[in-house]
Structures are given as C-alpha cells and as structure tokens.
Write a protein that holds these residues in place. Structure first.
Motif, mmCIF file in Angstrom:
data_model
loop_
_atom_site.group_PDB
_atom_site.id
_atom_site.type_symbol
_atom_site.label_atom_id
_atom_site.label_comp_id
_atom_site.label_asym_id
_atom_site.label_seq_id
_atom_site.Cartn_x
_atom_site.Cartn_y
_atom_site.Cartn_z
ATOM 1 N N VAL A 117 42.955 45.427 32.041
ATOM 2 C CA VAL A 117 42.274 44.686 33.101
ATOM 3 C C VAL A 117 40.920 43.570 32.686
ATOM 4 N N LEU B 200 40.901 52.563 45.666
ATOM 5 C CA LEU B 200 41.297 52.683 44.568
ATOM 6 C C LEU B 200 40.992 54.354 44.685
ATOM 7 N N TRP C 207 44.202 55.401 33.583
ATOM 8 C CA TRP C 207 45.378 55.525 33.887
ATOM 9 C C TRP C 207 46.115 54.422 32.568
ATOM 10 N N LEU D 230 41.377 53.037 36.200
ATOM 11 C CA LEU D 230 41.746 52.404 35.358
ATOM 12 C C LEU D 230 41.891 52.981 34.089
ATOM 13 N N SER E 247 36.426 52.656 39.886
ATOM 14 C CA SER E 247 36.931 52.149 39.730
ATOM 15 C C SER E 247 38.184 51.968 38.072
ATOM 16 N N ILE F 197 48.774 45.413 37.343
ATOM 17 C CA ILE F 197 48.788 47.543 38.037
ATOM 18 C C ILE F 197 50.537 47.436 38.043
ATOM 19 N N VAL G 8 44.647 42.338 39.242
ATOM 20 C CA VAL G 8 44.069 43.541 39.095
ATOM 21 C C VAL G 8 45.163 43.974 39.410
ATOM 22 N N LEU H 126 44.400 51.245 31.653
ATOM 23 C CA LEU H 126 44.689 50.307 31.744
ATOM 24 C C LEU H 126 42.972 49.278 31.795
ATOM 25 N N ALA H 127 41.986 49.826 31.673
ATOM 26 C CA ALA H 127 40.570 49.620 31.647
ATOM 27 C C ALA H 127 40.602 47.894 30.897
ATOM 28 N N ALA I 238 48.120 51.701 42.750
ATOM 29 C CA ALA I 238 47.236 52.682 42.244
ATOM 30 C C ALA I 238 47.871 53.981 41.947
#
Ligand code: FAD
Length: 556
Positions: free
Chosen positions: A78, A329, A72, A69, A65, A138, A134, A74-75, A31
């Motif tokens: 994920v 994270l 970034w 994400l 978290s 990433i 996870v 990525l939620a 992360a």
C-alpha cells in the motif's frame, strides 16, 4: 464440534456454493474477503458495478488500518502504491489562500518517521493515499487467492435464510439470474445497503444535514510552482472562497460546502472559486466532481442470524477526521476473525453476537467525533483583517493561528481514538467494563482487557503483532509457566489454535499483569497474574464465544 452453528460443519460443505457471500467490492468487502480468504475460507464477493471508478473518496489510511493491512501482508504494498512523494510533509496548513498568508501549521500529523525511532506505540504510521489505490492493492492480492471468487456486474436482489444457510439471488447483466447458497452473507454494500434493508435494519439519526462538493482537478501550475508551505491538507480561510484542498499525487482535491438547494457548480463557477481559494488564476482540467451529503446515521441492527452488515452499511458520518473507510476496515477485521473461527469450528455463536456490541460502540464514539469535527469548517474560522498585509493582519493571523490549532488539533491528533478505542464490556472480553469512551488525543498503551495489546518491537522491523497466530495468543512473563500450561490445556480441549509469546524485559512495563490472552485482532480478551486450569478453560470459552456450554472432552 458441538458448538458450531446448525449446519456449519465440514461434512456438508458440498451443499454450499461458498462459505461467505460478501456483497460489495468497496474497501470493506474487499478487506473482508481477503481476511477470510487468507485463512482458506471460501468466499464469493459480488459487486453490482463493472469496476470502481477513480474517485479518491477517503485519503487518510490510519495507523490501525495499516496494522490490519500489515497482518494481511499488504502494508508495504500500500505504501508503494501511494502517489504521495516521501518528501511531502504530513502537515495541515492553515492559510488565507494557497498562495496567500500563512496562519498556522499542525506538523507531522502522521508521526511519520517515529515508529522505528523510539515511538513504540504503533508499528505502522498513517499514509496519505486515495481510496481507489488501497482497493487496487487489496484486489490484486485477492486475484491470487483461489478460494475467493469475484463477480463484478452482479447485483444482489434478495436472500432468504434458514437454520442451515442463506440462499441469495442475483441479477447478472440484463437477464441472467443467479442463485447462490452460502453459510453466511455480509452486506458491505454501502450507505443504501440492500442487506440492511432485508434484515430489517434502519438508519437512525440525522440524514443529509449539509451538502458539500468534492472536486478532483489537474492544476499543472500548482505542481510547477508549489505553495510555500506544503502539506497534505490546506485549510483556506478567506471571505469569498473558503475551503480545503490538498494534493493527491499529480492531482488536487478540493472540498467546499454547498449552499442548501445547490447541487453542483458550473465550470465557470469553479474557475472563479479556484481563483479565490488559490489566490491566482490557473488553468485546470476537471477529473471528477461529486456532491456529497453529511449524515449522522447509525443502523439499529447489524445482524439477523446468518446475515451481517459492515462499513457504510452500518454507519454514515461526515468525512472529517477520515474515519469512513478506516472504520469499515475495522469492521471487516473484527467480523472476519469471528466468522473464520466459527467456520473453522472453534468459535461459537457468542463470537457472532459480540460483533454488533463491539463495533457499534466504536461507531458511536467515532461518528460523534466526526460530527464535532465537521462543526468547524474553514468559513467558520474567518476573522477580521486576515489578509491585511500590515501589522494588523499579522496580529489577526497569529491570533487565529492559536485558535485554529486549538479548535482543529483534535481532528488530526486522533491516536486516542484510532488506537485507544476498545471493546471493554463486550460479552467476549473478561474485564474492562468501566473504561468509558476513549479520549481522541490521548493514548496510553498499557495492557487493559478490551484494549489493543500495547505494541512493542521484538527485533528491528519485527512487531509483536507479526507473531500473532490465526487463533488466540498468550503473552506471558517468563515466570508465569503454570498459567501457560493451564491455557495450553484449555486450548487443546477446545481445539483453539494458541500461540505463546514471551514478553521481553524491555516491554514489561506495558503489562501490569503476567499473563495476557489476546485475540487475532490484537485486542486483549483477558489478563491476570495467575490462573488455574479450570479458570483458563472458563476464560477461553468466553473469549471464543462458547461460554455456558460444556462437553466431556473439555475436562482438564
Ligand atoms: C464522494 C465521497 C467522498 C468521500 N470522502 C471520504 C473521505 O474523504 N474520507 C473518508 O474517510 N471517507 C470518505 N468517504 C467515505 C468512504 O469512501 C466510505 O466510508 C467507504 O467507501 C465505505 O466503504 P464500504 O465498502 O463500506 O462501502 P462502499 O465504498 O460504498 O462500497 C459498497 C459497494 O457495494 C456495491 N453494492 C451496493 N449494493 C449492491 C448490490 N445490491 N449488489 C452488489 N453490489 C452492491 C456498490 O456498488 C459499492 O461498490 C467518501 C465517500 C464518498 C461517496
């Protein structure tokens, strides 16, 4: 830029192999590398193992978290990677055995379905997903970033540092030695951190005060004939085989306490235990077995000049409450924007100084919470007559149901800690000094310095956080235009990227004051109703760790 750390200037980038050396490719190292890499900073991430195995470890990915994400990008990825079916209730179910009597249920602990349906407090509900998934998501994103190099099978041996940077040596394979020079090094290298050892850090607290056993099993019968009360976690309370179990996709994890002195279980013992905890003889296949120890440990220092530690290298706690990976994270998110700001030239030494204060305070609150959670396990909830099929059993189960919910609710209703933790009292936050420890079950999203900016939706699916920039963000009521001008001038003088966001009328009640200065990690650095140009400059300097130094070009 006058305040950059000695040696950290754009001109001498050539003499470094990278900006930041990240040691460890666990969730925290990944992360941190991602967060820095997304801002274009050069990272070399080093991992001693060839790859990371499929041991699920953490399973709760909490709303904070997931907000990181989301930042970034990525939620959603994920969520797609989670093997948890959409129709599995995020319930905690208390039972005698998996196919036994029901005792109580804590429903929907992840507030699933709420966030787009009127609950404004967060943009991302939690997710039930094994840690390795996870990590995979990433890592896949990291593979796309040219500024991040990943070196697996490479072990940090040691490093030294001077005013300019860090020189680290590594072992690659059996013989090859590698030396790399970087501006900073971060040990995301887990509980027995080498980086912590080199900076002279020591873990303080209780070491290995209890032993536990994790099993990951394939049990086809449970997928064919699921238990009547489905949930993500079953607390199974009986005399002979107490423990916790739950599904991870097609597999099942089981956690039980091991008596002192035991280091594992034979297949025969597992078979007998399974029959007890499930309440039926089942076939099973062992996927992973893992003894682990409960610790209550926090490092006495997180930094020596250009070297930092993050994640499990800073603290170790029982996994009850699901804080390990999530807290790590959070460390990565905090450290990444601070290192990034210093590397970009607008952040000062004070930012790096604030890391230990801010994260240390969150670690202490959270470790305390995890230790309290771990004090009451399934076996501790055992009461008389629970398996009696008649009315006495019914009465015993109802009484325990009330008690279990009372005792364990706090472990699962942690929004007050997960979103309500704060950085009040931090040297880079103006105000919020007397906030005290957050209360686990209470979260009142109102703007206060040090706390998270209260969440609101700008449009369907568009969170206020989506509009935050890589620098500071000023949230403002429409009438506060003098304050906006003052902060624009300050940002320009200090070369700080600044986004301006107008607080919509519907969200005004969350913001008692007209101006809120927020950091890239969505925490509030300052708030006020008005501000002069001089004051804005002072506030901004403090928020970016450059209080106390002044240059002529900053005059406004
Ligand atoms: C068996 C087990 C079960 C767990 N269950 C839960 C749970 O249910 N819920 C929960 O929240 N948490 C759980 N945890 C904790 C959670 O997994 C950790 O909090 C999380 O992995 C911490 O991430 P990290 O990146 O800080 O460290 P780690 O995941 O430990 O990663 C550190 C990495 O650094 C590498 N490394 C170490 N030294 C060097 C070196 N010298 N050079 C190069 N690389 C190095 C290691 O190989 C490792 O890959 C569990 C942990 C374990 C071990």
């Amino acid at each position: 830029m006058d305040e950059a750390l000695p040696g950290v200037t754009v001109s001498d980038t050539q003499s470094f192999d990278t900006d930041v050396l990240v040691i460890g490719a666990g969730p925290v190292g990944l992360a941190l590398s991602l967060s820095l890499g997304l801002c274009g900073h050069r990272v070399i991430m080093v991992e001693r193992d060839g790859s990371r195995g499929p041991q699920p470890r953490a399973k709760t990915l909490n709303m904070r978290s997931l907000t990181h994400l989301r930042r970034w990008g990525l939620a959603q990825k994920v969520r797609e990677a989670s093997p948890t079916p959409d129709d599995l209730p995020t319930d905690i179910v208390f039972q005698t055995r998996l196919y036994g009597h029901h005792i109580a249920t804590l429903p929907n602990i992840y507030f699933r379905g709420n966030s787009h349906a009127g609950d404004l407090r967060f943009c991302e509900p939690s997710e039930w997903i094994p840690q390795y998934k996870v990590e995979e998501v990433i890592k896949t994103r990291l593979d796309e970033l040219a500024c991040v190099q990943q070196k697996y099978g490479t072990q940090l041996l040691g490093f030294s540092q001077n005013d300019d940077g860090v020189t680290a040596s590594f072992q690659k394979g059996d013989e090859e030695e590698l030396t790399l020079r970087a501006k900073f090094i971060v040990g995301a290298d887990g509980g027995s951190s080498k980086v912590r050892e080199i900076i002279g850090g020591k873990l303080e607290g209780r070491y290995a005060y209890a032993c536990n056993y994790n099993m990951v099993l394939r049990i086809p019968e449970l997928n064919k004939n699921p238990p009547a009360n489905r949930g993500i976690m079953h607390w199974l309370i009986n005399e002979d085989s107490p423990g916790i179990m739950g599904p991870i996709g097609e597999l099942w994890y089981i956690a039980k306490r091991l008596p002192r002195g035991d280091s594992g279980m034979t297949e025969e013992q597992i078979d007998r235990y399974l029959q007890g905890i499930i309440g039926r003889q089942v076939d099973f296949e062992v996927m992973a077995l893992d003894p682990w120890y409960a610790h209550e440990l926090i490092a006495d220092t997180y930094r020596d000049r250009r070297a930092f530690i993050a994640g499990d290298a800073c603290q170790l706690r029982p996994p009850f409450g699901g804080y390990g990976m999530n807290m790590g994270l959070g460390d990565a998110a905090d450290l990444a924007w601070k290192l990034g700001a210093v590397l970009a030239g607008w952040g000062g030494e004070g930012l790096l100084d604030s890391y230990e204060y801010e994260r240390g305070q969150v670690h202490r609150w959270t470790v305390n919470e995890a230790v309290a959670n771990y004090a009451v396990l399934s076996a501790d909830l055992l009461r008389k007559d629970l398996e009696d099929p008649g009315s006495e059993g019914q009465t015993a189960r109802e009484a325990l149901g009330r008690e279990a919910v009372e005792q364990k609710r706090r472990e699962f209703h942690t929004i007050g800690l997960v979103l309500g933790y704060h950085y009040g009292g931090s040297p880079i936050v103006s105000g919020g000094n007397d906030l005290g420890a957050p209360v686990a079950e209470e979260y009142d999203p109102v703007a206060v310095p040090g706390k998270l900016v209260p969440h609101f939706w700008l449009a369907p699916g568009v969170s206020v956080y989506d509009r935050f920039g890589p620098g500071l963000t000023l949230l403002t009521r429409e009438h506060a235009s003098d304050g906006v001008t003052a902060f624009r001038l300050a940002a320009s003088a200090l070369s700080v990227p600044l986004e301006i966001l107008t607080i919509p009328h519907e969200a005004a009640a969350l913001f008692p004051e007209a101006l809120v200065l927020a950091r890239p990690d969505e925490h509030i650095a300052w708030q006020g109703d008005r501000v002069s140009s001089e004051e804005a400059l002072v506030v901004m300097r403090k928020s970016i760790g450059r209080a106390g130094r002044h240059t002529e070009r900053e005059d406004v």
